[in-house]
Motif scaffolding. Structure first.
Motif, mmCIF file in Angstrom:
data_model
loop_
_atom_site.group_PDB
_atom_site.id
_atom_site.type_symbol
_atom_site.label_atom_id
_atom_site.label_comp_id
_atom_site.label_asym_id
_atom_site.label_seq_id
_atom_site.Cartn_x
_atom_site.Cartn_y
_atom_site.Cartn_z
ATOM 1 N N THR A 137 8.547 -25.663 -26.369
ATOM 2 C CA THR A 137 8.744 -26.995 -27.456
ATOM 3 C C THR A 137 8.240 -25.843 -29.101
ATOM 4 O O THR A 137 8.505 -26.694 -29.643
ATOM 5 C CB THR A 137 7.150 -27.747 -27.676
ATOM 6 N N ALA A 138 9.071 -24.802 -29.113
ATOM 7 C CA ALA A 138 9.599 -23.958 -30.400
ATOM 8 C C ALA A 138 9.734 -24.838 -31.377
ATOM 9 O O ALA A 138 11.344 -24.748 -30.568
ATOM 10 C CB ALA A 138 9.653 -22.838 -30.413
ATOM 11 N N THR A 139 10.214 -24.740 -32.626
ATOM 12 C CA THR A 139 10.888 -25.426 -32.778
ATOM 13 C C THR A 139 12.722 -24.433 -33.794
ATOM 14 O O THR A 139 12.040 -23.270 -33.802
ATOM 15 C CB THR A 139 10.596 -25.785 -35.170
ATOM 16 N N MET B 183 1.404 -20.649 -33.779
ATOM 17 C CA MET B 183 3.249 -21.340 -33.397
ATOM 18 C C MET B 183 2.798 -23.163 -33.322
ATOM 19 O O MET B 183 3.223 -23.672 -34.340
ATOM 20 C CB MET B 183 3.662 -21.478 -32.563
ATOM 21 N N TYR B 184 1.623 -23.122 -32.473
ATOM 22 C CA TYR B 184 1.504 -24.861 -32.182
ATOM 23 C C TYR B 184 0.154 -25.420 -32.601
ATOM 24 O O TYR B 184 0.323 -26.637 -33.267
ATOM 25 C CB TYR B 184 1.092 -24.965 -31.132
ATOM 26 N N ALA B 185 -1.280 -24.184 -32.959
ATOM 27 C CA ALA B 185 -2.298 -25.084 -33.628
ATOM 28 C C ALA B 185 -2.896 -25.281 -35.268
ATOM 29 O O ALA B 185 -1.489 -24.325 -35.602
ATOM 30 C CB ALA B 185 -4.385 -24.666 -33.205
ATOM 31 N N GLY C 270 10.055 -18.046 -29.847
ATOM 32 C CA GLY C 270 9.915 -19.407 -28.975
ATOM 33 C C GLY C 270 10.698 -19.590 -27.517
ATOM 34 O O GLY C 270 10.930 -20.529 -26.784
ATOM 35 N N ALA C 271 10.121 -18.551 -26.433
ATOM 36 C CA ALA C 271 11.102 -17.883 -25.457
ATOM 37 C C ALA C 271 10.627 -19.400 -24.225
ATOM 38 O O ALA C 271 11.319 -18.817 -22.715
ATOM 39 C CB ALA C 271 11.656 -16.561 -25.432
#
Length: 152
Positions: free
Chosen positions: A103-105, A63-65, A114-115
């Motif tokens: 900080t999920a989109t 998700m983020y990297a 993203g919970a």
């Protein structure tokens, strides 16, 4: 044999590359870890805890990297799971560790992610949990689960 000798003897180890944004293959590494631990006879409760931490960590990389590597080392008395990623890092670890903070989109949320439970779930299932991060560089997680079922 003293404790440090037992720790230094690796019974099993493997590394899994993880690609950021690769939702199609997300979860594959943690599934392989779970299946391998089952094959080598690790207790089912330990496998469940490792599978949860591995999956949550893998999803955070996806998700983020940009990319990351998940490594598992099985010792006689513990399992050490490490995740190193190249990504944005975490600006506020205390905030990120709060259940529900994310900080999920919107796109990630629509896919069911993203919970804000990833890091708290990892910490809850670990005997020791260490997170180090550098904003703009990446994050490292070190998760230890003891095979005798006792916390440090």
């Amino acid at each position: 044999m003293n404790k440090s000798d037992a720790r230094s003897e690796v019974l099993f180890q493997q590394k899994f590359p993880i690609r950021g944004g690769d939702f199609v293959n997300a979860g594959d590494s943690s599934c392989k870890i779970r299946n391998t631990l089952r094959e080598i006879g690790i207790d089912s409760d330990i496998i469940r805890r490792i599978a949860i931490t591995a999956y949550e960590a893998e999803m955070n990389v996806v998700m983020y990297a940009e990319r990351g590597v998940m490594s598992i080392n099985v010792y006689r008395d513990e399992i050490l799971l490490t995740i190193d990623d190249k990504g944005p890092g975490i600006e506020n670890i205390d905030l990120a560790m709060q259940p529900g903070y994310s900080t999920a989109t919107e796109e990630m949320r629509e896919m069911g992610f993203g919970a804000g439970m990833g890091l708290p779930n990892m910490k809850k299932n670990a005997d020791t949990f260490k997170i180090t991060t550098e904003v703009g560089k990446g994050t490292r997680l070190e998760i230890k689960i003891l095979l005798d079922g006792k916390n440090d």
